[in-house]
Design a protein around this motif. Sequence first.
Motif, PDB file in Angstrom:
ATOM      1  N   ILE A   1       0.829  -1.208   0.000  1.00 15.21           N
ATOM      2  CA  ILE A   1       0.000   0.000   0.000  1.00 15.21           C
ATOM      3  C   ILE A   1       0.859   1.251   0.000  1.00 15.21           C
ATOM      4  O   ILE A   1       2.036   1.211   0.364  1.00 15.21           O
ATOM      5  CB  ILE A   1      -0.956   0.004   1.217  1.00 15.21           C
ATOM      6  N   THR A   2       0.234   2.351  -0.393  1.00 16.89           N
ATOM      7  CA  THR A   2       0.933   3.639  -0.403  1.00 16.89           C
ATOM      8  C   THR A   2      -0.057   4.779  -0.210  1.00 16.89           C
ATOM      9  O   THR A   2      -1.242   4.644  -0.543  1.00 16.89           O
ATOM     10  CB  THR A   2       1.709   3.840  -1.727  1.00 16.89           C
ATOM     11  N   THR A   3       0.461   5.876   0.297  1.00 21.30           N
ATOM     12  CA  THR A   3      -0.321   7.112   0.383  1.00 21.30           C
ATOM     13  C   THR A   3      -0.059   7.964  -0.852  1.00 21.30           C
ATOM     14  O   THR A   3      -0.744   8.939  -1.081  1.00 21.30           O
ATOM     15  CB  THR A   3       0.086   7.937   1.627  1.00 21.30           C
ATOM     16  N   GLY A   4       0.986   7.625  -1.584  1.00 19.81           N
ATOM     17  CA  GLY A   4       1.377   8.385  -2.760  1.00 19.81           C
ATOM     18  C   GLY A   4       2.699   9.115  -2.579  1.00 19.81           C
ATOM     19  O   GLY A   4       3.284   9.586  -3.549  1.00 19.81           O
ATOM     20  N   THR A   5       3.171   9.190  -1.321  1.00 15.19           N
ATOM     21  CA  THR A   5       4.464   9.834  -1.060  1.00 15.19           C
ATOM     22  C   THR A   5       5.245   9.033  -0.025  1.00 15.19           C
ATOM     23  O   THR A   5       4.647   8.358   0.828  1.00 15.19           O
ATOM     24  CB  THR A   5       4.306  11.273  -0.513  1.00 15.19           C
ATOM     25  N   LYS A   6       6.557   9.145  -0.076  1.00 15.07           N
ATOM     26  CA  LYS A   6       7.391   8.450   0.916  1.00 15.07           C
ATOM     27  C   LYS A   6       7.132   8.988   2.315  1.00 15.07           C
ATOM     28  O   LYS A   6       7.071   8.230   3.282  1.00 15.07           O
ATOM     29  CB  LYS A   6       8.871   8.573   0.557  1.00 15.07           C
TER      30      LYS A   6
END
Length: 132
Positions: free
Chosen positions: A82-87
């Motif tokens: 999964i990701t939020t879209g940014t590191k």
Amino acid sequence: MKYFTIEELCQSDVATKKGITNKPTGEQADNMVKLIENVLDPLRSAWGKPIIVNSGFRSATLNRAVGGAMKSEHLEGKAADITTGTKGGNKMLFNLAKELNLPFRQLIDEKQFAWIHISYDENDIKRQVLSL
């Protein structure tokens, strides 16, 4: 299941591009429901913003195509990347998952928070936290 769907966890650009069927069995779908209900939905609820599934369930053919581990939890429908879209967002989400004391099996920071691997196995809740 409030925020995630089985279809979302089965979606794969690689499978689409390569014409690979990525359909779960009943048991694999049941595992995805448990992953969603016990880990992903509670995490999304606490996060308060969308979370993107990069990779969820993988058929054996898809797992080989993406270079996944031979015994990957993705094969059983027990894991999601999964990701939020940014590191930076991923790092905050990773820390939130730890703080919430979710019953995950593994929580892995992949490639300095490029994405997060999180898994659930009702028979093996070891809360293992790793960085790869």
